[in-house]
Write an enzyme that holds these catalytic residues in place. Structure first.
Site, PDB file in Angstrom:
ATOM      1  CB  CYS A 113      -0.937  -0.002   1.206  1.00 31.19           C
ATOM      2  SG  CYS A 113      -1.949  -1.491   1.321  1.00 31.19           S
ATOM      3  CG  HIS A 241      -3.238   3.148   1.793  1.00 30.03           C
ATOM      4  ND1 HIS A 241      -3.637   2.715   0.551  1.00 30.03           N
ATOM      5  CD2 HIS A 241      -3.502   2.126   2.656  1.00 30.03           C
ATOM      6  CE1 HIS A 241      -4.109   1.482   0.659  1.00 30.03           C
ATOM      7  NE2 HIS A 241      -4.042   1.115   1.918  1.00 30.03           N
ATOM      8  CG  ASN A 271      -6.926  -1.042   0.578  1.00 24.86           C
ATOM      9  OD1 ASN A 271      -6.087  -0.750  -0.265  1.00 24.86           O
ATOM     10  ND2 ASN A 271      -6.602  -1.455   1.798  1.00 24.86           N
TER      11      ASN A 271
END
Length: 315
Positions: A113, A241, A271
């Site tokens: 990530c 993020h 995500n």
């Protein structure tokens, strides 16, 4: 040595949209449960015939077009991804081939990530050192391919997509458009976010990640601002993020960026791992929510419990 800047940005998401109601027909969940815990409403899911390098190439082509450049102008391709299926050719080489980049240095960065902000720093360093003149930096992930769709704790989180920027040297006398990176990791907590096994599957310890992110990251994000010569109050936007809205909102508040637009693309995209920062950034630019030259904090965190952040000027 010279500084570098982001010349242009672009993003791409697959056409298929998976809603919370769609998920409710697949696992024991519902729209209210998902929104209350992670804030996600929809996510885009790639089909079996849409590999990661295709997502990445679409985003990169948009960034090139926005910069008024062609593939022949690029001499470095860096792709941040953790969902590549094959070891070789790497994702960067495959993207370069799709785009027709003639003879670039081509490397992948797997910091999950936090991958895009690591990749951006790598390209910045290469340009500063004179090892590259123009780079494509891409974050792309197909999280749907590493997800257990019977596990409601993880399948509600993920989406697929890509974001890309063109990085180039600043004109002589101009201030750098990409600030110094602040990066690091917490290796002893690396198992808190995982993509492992055969077949590879995404898993995480959600409460551990939440506590770490909301407690430990704010001073690191402020330090990234300080390295670039800004205070959080100077920022026009904060792009974290896009892990979970319940992480993003308190983290942005604790950073102290009181005048900044806060990216909340997780609501619509889920995500998307390494794609999440450039994807959310590109949408802010596309919608005109930030203006060219304004300072923006990019901060990736997650897998390996790694983190990387820098202040950039909006292209």
């Amino acid at each position: 040595m010279t500084g570098s800047r982001i010349a242009a940005i672009g993003h791409y998401q697959p056409a298929r949209v998976l809603t919370n109601d769609d998920l409710a027909a697949m696992v024991d969940t519902d729209d209210a449960w998902i929104r209350s815990r992670v804030g996600i409403r929809t996510r885009h899911i790639a089909g079996p015939d849409e590999p990661v390098d295709e997502l990445a190439a679409h985003a990169a082509a948009k960034a090139l077009a926005a910069a008024g450049l062609t593939a022949a102008d690029i001499d470095l391709v860096v792709v941040a991804t953790s969902t590549a299926v094959d070891r070789s050719p790497n994702m960067a080489a495959r993207v370069a081939h799709r785009l027709g980049v003639p003879s670039p240095a081509a490397l992948d960065v797997n910091v999950v990530c936090a991958g895009f902000t690591h990749a951006l720093a790598t390209a910045d360093h290469a340009v500063r050192a004179g090892a590259a003149t123009r780079a494509l930096v891409i974050g792309a992930d197909k999280m749907s391919a590493v997800t257990d769709w019977t596990d409601r704790t993880t399948c509600v989180l993920v989406g697929d997509g890509a974001g890309a920027v063109v990085v180039e040297a600043c004109p002589p006398g101009d201030e750098p458009g990409i600030g110094p990176v602040l990066w690091g990791s917490v290796p002893e907590m690396g198992n808190a976010v995982r993509i492992e096994g055969e077949p590879a599957r995404f898993a995480q310890e959600g409460q551990s990640v939440y506590r770490w992110a909301t407690q430990q990251l704010p001073p690191l994000a402020r330090a990234a601002c300080e390295r670039a010569g800004y205070t959080p109050a100077d920022l026009a936007a904060v792009v974290l993020h896009q892990a979970n809205l319940r992480i993003i909102e308190p983290l942005a508040e604790k950073i102290g960026a009181v005048n900044a637009v806060v990216a909340r693309d997780v609501v619509d995209s889920g995500n998307t791992s390494a794609a999440s920062v450039p994807l959310a950034f590109s949408k802010l630019v596309e919608r005109g929510e930030i203006r060219s030259g304004q300072p923006v904090l990019l901060f990736g965190f997650g897998g390996n419990l790694s983190y990387a952040g820098q202040v950039v000027r909006c292209p």
